[in-house]
Design a protein around this motif. Structure first.
Motif, PDB file in Angstrom:
ATOM      1  N   UNK A 101       0.834  -1.209   0.000  1.00  0.00           N
ATOM      2  CA  UNK A 101       0.000   0.000   0.000  1.00  0.00           C
ATOM      3  C   UNK A 101       0.866   1.256   0.000  1.00  0.00           C
ATOM      4  N   UNK A 102       1.875   1.294   0.873  1.00  0.00           N
ATOM      5  CA  UNK A 102       2.738   2.479   0.949  1.00  0.00           C
ATOM      6  C   UNK A 102       3.507   2.662  -0.358  1.00  0.00           C
ATOM      7  N   UNK A 103       4.071   1.582  -0.888  1.00  0.00           N
ATOM      8  CA  UNK A 103       4.816   1.673  -2.143  1.00  0.00           C
ATOM      9  C   UNK A 103       3.951   2.087  -3.309  1.00  0.00           C
ATOM     10  N   UNK A 104       2.752   1.536  -3.379  1.00  0.00           N
ATOM     11  CA  UNK A 104       1.835   1.892  -4.460  1.00  0.00           C
ATOM     12  C   UNK A 104       1.414   3.352  -4.361  1.00  0.00           C
ATOM     13  N   UNK A 105       1.090   3.791  -3.163  1.00  0.00           N
ATOM     14  CA  UNK A 105       0.679   5.187  -2.990  1.00  0.00           C
ATOM     15  C   UNK A 105       1.807   6.152  -3.355  1.00  0.00           C
ATOM     16  N   UNK A 106       3.013   5.874  -2.884  1.00  0.00           N
ATOM     17  CA  UNK A 106       4.150   6.740  -3.219  1.00  0.00           C
ATOM     18  C   UNK A 106       4.393   6.750  -4.725  1.00  0.00           C
ATOM     19  N   UNK A 107       4.297   5.589  -5.345  1.00  0.00           N
ATOM     20  CA  UNK A 107       4.523   5.476  -6.778  1.00  0.00           C
ATOM     21  C   UNK A 107       3.459   6.216  -7.585  1.00  0.00           C
ATOM     22  N   UNK A 108       2.195   6.070  -7.187  1.00  0.00           N
ATOM     23  CA  UNK A 108       1.101   6.733  -7.904  1.00  0.00           C
ATOM     24  C   UNK A 108       1.188   8.250  -7.754  1.00  0.00           C
ATOM     25  N   UNK A 109       1.456   8.717  -6.544  1.00  0.00           N
ATOM     26  CA  UNK A 109       1.541  10.169  -6.319  1.00  0.00           C
ATOM     27  C   UNK A 109       2.683  10.758  -7.138  1.00  0.00           C
ATOM     28  N   UNK A 110       3.846  10.111  -7.108  1.00  0.00           N
ATOM     29  CA  UNK A 110       5.001  10.630  -7.846  1.00  0.00           C
ATOM     30  C   UNK A 110       4.741  10.623  -9.358  1.00  0.00           C
ATOM     31  N   UNK A 111       4.250   9.517  -9.885  1.00  0.00           N
ATOM     32  CA  UNK A 111       4.045   9.444 -11.331  1.00  0.00           C
ATOM     33  C   UNK A 111       2.927  10.379 -11.797  1.00  0.00           C
ATOM     34  N   UNK A 112       1.904  10.547 -10.981  1.00  0.00           N
ATOM     35  CA  UNK A 112       0.846  11.498 -11.340  1.00  0.00           C
ATOM     36  C   UNK A 112       1.380  12.928 -11.328  1.00  0.00           C
ATOM     37  N   UNK A 113       2.221  13.252 -10.355  1.00  0.00           N
ATOM     38  CA  UNK A 113       2.816  14.595 -10.307  1.00  0.00           C
ATOM     39  C   UNK A 113       3.681  14.842 -11.544  1.00  0.00           C
ATOM     40  N   UNK A 114       4.455  13.845 -11.948  1.00  0.00           N
ATOM     41  CA  UNK A 114       5.281  13.998 -13.157  1.00  0.00           C
ATOM     42  C   UNK A 114       4.408  14.160 -14.398  1.00  0.00           C
ATOM     43  N   UNK A 115       3.330  13.392 -14.486  1.00  0.00           N
ATOM     44  CA  UNK A 115       2.416  13.509 -15.623  1.00  0.00           C
ATOM     45  C   UNK A 115       1.745  14.869 -15.679  1.00  0.00           C
ATOM     46  N   UNK A 116       1.302  15.353 -14.522  1.00  0.00           N
ATOM     47  CA  UNK A 116       0.654  16.673 -14.483  1.00  0.00           C
ATOM     48  C   UNK A 116       1.643  17.790 -14.790  1.00  0.00           C
ATOM     49  N   UNK A 117       2.870  17.669 -14.290  1.00  0.00           N
ATOM     50  CA  UNK A 117       3.892  18.678 -14.607  1.00  0.00           C
ATOM     51  C   UNK A 117       4.196  18.682 -16.104  1.00  0.00           C
ATOM     52  N   UNK A 118       4.323  17.494 -16.687  1.00  0.00           N
ATOM     53  CA  UNK A 118       4.551  17.398 -18.125  1.00  0.00           C
ATOM     54  C   UNK A 118       3.402  17.965 -18.930  1.00  0.00           C
ATOM     55  N   UNK A 119       2.195  17.716 -18.472  1.00  0.00           N
ATOM     56  CA  UNK A 119       1.012  18.262 -19.128  1.00  0.00           C
ATOM     57  C   UNK A 119       1.009  19.789 -19.056  1.00  0.00           C
ATOM     58  N   UNK A 120       1.386  20.318 -17.909  1.00  0.00           N
ATOM     59  CA  UNK A 120       1.453  21.772 -17.742  1.00  0.00           C
ATOM     60  C   UNK A 120       2.496  22.414 -18.637  1.00  0.00           C
ATOM     61  N   UNK A 121       3.681  21.803 -18.705  1.00  0.00           N
ATOM     62  CA  UNK A 121       4.745  22.347 -19.559  1.00  0.00           C
ATOM     63  C   UNK A 121       4.335  22.249 -21.034  1.00  0.00           C
ATOM     64  N   UNK A 122       3.720  21.148 -21.412  1.00  0.00           N
ATOM     65  CA  UNK A 122       3.244  21.006 -22.794  1.00  0.00           C
ATOM     66  C   UNK A 122       2.218  22.091 -23.125  1.00  0.00           C
ATOM     67  N   UNK A 123       1.308  22.343 -22.223  1.00  0.00           N
ATOM     68  CA  UNK A 123       0.295  23.402 -22.419  1.00  0.00           C
ATOM     69  C   UNK A 123       0.967  24.755 -22.610  1.00  0.00           C
ATOM     70  N   UNK A 124       1.960  25.043 -21.772  1.00  0.00           N
ATOM     71  CA  UNK A 124       2.659  26.324 -21.893  1.00  0.00           C
ATOM     72  C   UNK A 124       3.388  26.439 -23.226  1.00  0.00           C
ATOM     73  N   UNK A 125       3.986  25.349 -23.687  1.00  0.00           N
ATOM     74  CA  UNK A 125       4.676  25.372 -24.977  1.00  0.00           C
ATOM     75  C   UNK A 125       3.714  25.598 -26.133  1.00  0.00           C
ATOM     76  N   UNK A 126       2.592  24.931 -26.097  1.00  0.00           N
ATOM     77  CA  UNK A 126       1.644  25.005 -27.211  1.00  0.00           C
ATOM     78  C   UNK A 126       0.920  26.345 -27.239  1.00  0.00           C
ATOM     79  N   UNK A 127       0.609  26.893 -26.066  1.00  0.00           N
ATOM     80  CA  UNK A 127      -0.108  28.171 -26.048  1.00  0.00           C
ATOM     81  C   UNK A 127       0.832  29.353 -26.241  1.00  0.00           C
ATOM     82  N   UNK A 128       2.116  29.104 -26.229  1.00  0.00           N
ATOM     83  CA  UNK A 128       3.075  30.171 -26.483  1.00  0.00           C
ATOM     84  C   UNK A 128       3.480  30.973 -25.274  1.00  0.00           C
ATOM     85  N   UNK A 129       3.058  30.562 -24.115  1.00  0.00           N
ATOM     86  CA  UNK A 129       3.442  31.315 -22.901  1.00  0.00           C
ATOM     87  C   UNK A 129       4.878  31.002 -22.525  1.00  0.00           C
ATOM     88  N   UNK A 130       5.329  29.737 -22.762  1.00  0.00           N
ATOM     89  CA  UNK A 130       6.657  29.298 -22.323  1.00  0.00           C
ATOM     90  C   UNK A 130       7.766  29.628 -23.224  1.00  0.00           C
TER      91      UNK A 130
END
Length: 130
Positions: A101-130
């Motif tokens: 449970x602890x390993x799965x939770x840590x893994x899911x939180x970390x990978x979701x944070x990386x996915x959301x950060x990547x999504x945010x950076x991609x959005x900034x690149x495409x919209x021209x803000x970055x």
């Protein structure tokens, strides 16, 4: 989307996946070491959860990729498959259940944070803000 934006987005996706899987391979064991109790229980839990390192790598990659692809339901699919795959091994082993449970939770939180950060950076690149 221009060709340059497409390549930049692809680079962001590759970077997010590398960060999720690579740094996650260090981060999740660190979290597990901080939460485990008795050394004999740790050893028994590690034996029960053999193959967990590879499963964790694949889990983090799949979760990050599903978020980047705009399919957050993929997180539920990955966690369900992982849980169903281990249910019989964990039934009578409380130390292994806690580690799972602890390993799965840590893994899911970390990978979701990386996915959301990547999504945010991609959005900034495409919209021209970055």
């Amino acid at each position: 989307m221009s060709v340059g934006e497409l390549f930049a987005s692809g680079g962001v996706w590759v970077g997010a996946l590398a960060l999720s899987v690579g740094l996650g391979a260090v981060l999740v064991p660190w979290v597990l070491r901080r939460t485990e109790g008795r050394p004999d229980a740790e050893a028994e839990a590690a034996r029960v959860l053999a193959g967990g390192v590879w499963i964790g790598l694949l889990e983090r990659g799949a979760i990050t990729l599903s978020i980047l692809a705009g399919f957050p339901e993929g997180v539920a699919v990955v966690v369900a498959i992982k849980g169903l795959g281990r249910v019989y091994e964990l039934r009578d082993r409380p130390a292994a259940r806690e580690r799972f449970v602890v390993g799965t939770l840590a893994s899911v939180v970390w990978s979701a944070a990386c996915g959301l950060a990547g999504l945010g950076v991609t959005y900034l690149l495409v919209t021209g803000i970055g």
